[in-house]
Design a protein around this motif. Structure first.
Motif, PDB file in Angstrom:
ATOM      1  N   CYS A   1       0.811  -1.305   0.037  1.00 17.76           N
ATOM      2  CA  CYS A   1      -0.011  -0.058  -0.042  1.00 17.76           C
ATOM      3  C   CYS A   1       1.099   1.300  -0.015  1.00 17.76           C
TER       4      CYS A   1
ATOM      5  N   ASN B   1       1.802   1.777  -3.517  1.00 16.40           N
ATOM      6  CA  ASN B   1       0.899   1.509  -4.701  1.00 16.40           C
ATOM      7  C   ASN B   1      -0.452   2.180  -4.294  1.00 16.40           C
TER       8      ASN B   1
ATOM      9  N   CYS C   1      -3.357   3.191  -4.943  1.00 11.65           N
ATOM     10  CA  CYS C   1      -4.339   2.848  -5.566  1.00 11.65           C
ATOM     11  C   CYS C   1      -5.337   2.036  -4.817  1.00 11.65           C
ATOM     12  N   HIS C   2      -6.668   1.743  -5.263  1.00  9.17           N
ATOM     13  CA  HIS C   2      -7.515   0.946  -4.519  1.00  9.17           C
ATOM     14  C   HIS C   2      -6.959  -0.652  -4.685  1.00  9.17           C
TER      15      HIS C   2
ATOM     16  N   TYR D   1      -5.084   3.232   4.620  1.00  8.91           N
ATOM     17  CA  TYR D   1      -4.796   2.833   2.898  1.00  8.91           C
ATOM     18  C   TYR D   1      -6.073   2.491   2.613  1.00  8.91           C
ATOM     19  N   ASP D   2      -6.069   2.490   1.203  1.00  4.18           N
ATOM     20  CA  ASP D   2      -7.200   2.419   0.226  1.00  4.18           C
ATOM     21  C   ASP D   2      -7.225   0.758  -0.090  1.00  4.18           C
TER      22      ASP D   2
ATOM     23  N   GLY E   1       2.627  -1.265 -10.531  1.00  2.00           N
ATOM     24  CA  GLY E   1       1.613  -1.213 -11.596  1.00  2.00           C
ATOM     25  C   GLY E   1       2.021  -1.599 -12.943  1.00  2.00           C
TER      26      GLY E   1
END
Length: 304
Positions: free
Chosen positions: A23, A26, A28-29, A54-55, A113
């Motif tokens: 997390c 990165n 992002c979700h 975090y998401d 990613g």
């Protein structure tokens, strides 16, 4: 980003460290699918508390241990949970089309990613060569050499199953738990030497894409043995794999690249308990001192 891992209660805190590193790098979700047989609501609550800033959404996937326990080989290194990834296609939602599988003894040290979005080019999965490319035939036992020593497989690059980008949309059409178990039974007679990893390699050997292990699955201890500096690993490696002896185990010898694992552990609510346990184990364990003393005595004998 979809990710998955498998663990028992012993590994909850280490999983928290792994997911924190993911997390942190990165933003992002992330949907994290947790394969388990014994985690409690309290265990998941502690993981969610660890990751609350975090998401990320945790999705528990309960596995019936008895599906594996009576037939599959286990030892101190290979727990029964290592086989659970063989059930992913039976349990994941249909909406999941690609996913990265991570072992819990991993640090995701950079954004991944680019790796996550790679073109499969028709492959079932994308992975790295096992043992940082040091996979020689004599590293394996007789069953492995027999099955992977056939003419068509003799030059095959055996991959490590600890980091895999999986083409779930394609793989679920052809593979499931029953398929892998039939291979374990009819081909291996349950004599796998690197349990689930042997099965995955045997089944998917013609549909594997490879990425550099130096970036995406560097074995930390091998890097240390090869004199790769700490700052090089810290600054350049995306995924670091702490195979064999673990950074949190106070009963073994340690090396500088483990500091990266502890840097991420400090970001979690588990750090206090992890560090106290590590210190207690280190202070109370004297095997290293004993081994050094025995080596010195043996050297003196040889000199005489």
């Amino acid at each position: 980003m979809n990710v998955a891992t498998a663990l028992n209660r012993k590994y909850v805190r280490y999983t928290g460290v792994m997911l924190t590193s993911l997390c942190e790098n990165n933003p992002c979700h992330i949907d994290a699918y947790i394969l388990h047989s014994e985690l409690t609501d309290e265990d998941f609550s502690s993981l969610r508390e660890c990751l609350r800033k975090y998401d990320i959404t945790l999705h528990p996937l309960y596995v019936d241990r008895e599906k594996f326990a009576t037939r599959m080989y286990t030892d101190a290194m290979w727990s029964i949970e290592a086989y659970y990834r063989l059930m992913l296609f039976d349990m994941l939602p249909q909406s999941v089309e690609r996913l990265i599988y991570f072992d819990v003894d991993i640090i995701i040290n950079k954004p991944v990613g680019e790796f996550y979005g790679m073109d499969f080019s028709g492959n079932d999965l994308i992975a790295c060569e096992d043992d940082c490319g040091n996979c020689l035939p004599n590293h394996y036992g007789p069953v492995h050499r027999e099955l992977f020593g056939t003419p068509e497989r003799c030059n095959y690059h055996y991959f490590n199953s600890g980091v895999m980008l999986m083409n779930v949309a394609q793989m679920r059409e052809n593979y499931n738990y029953e398929y892998y178990i039939s291979v374990a039974d009819k081909v291996w007679n349950y004599r796998m030497e690197a349990p689930d990893q042997d099965l995955l390699n045997y089944v998917h050997w013609q549909k594997v894409g490879y990425v550099p292990f130096e970036r995406y699955n560097l074995f930390a201890r091998l890097a240390y043995y090869c004199d790769i500096p700490y700052h090089t690993v810290r600054d350049q490696v995306s995924i670091i794999h702490y195979t064999w002896y673990k950074p949190w185990d106070g009963t073994v010898a340690h090396f500088d690249l483990e500091q990266i694992w502890w840097d991420y552990a400090k970001m979690t609510c588990f750090y206090d308990s992890l560090s106290r346990e590590f210190i207690d184990q280190t202070i109370s364990h004297n095997d290293t001192e004993k081994q050094i003393r025995e080596l010195k005595e043996r050297c003196m004998e040889l000199e005489k």
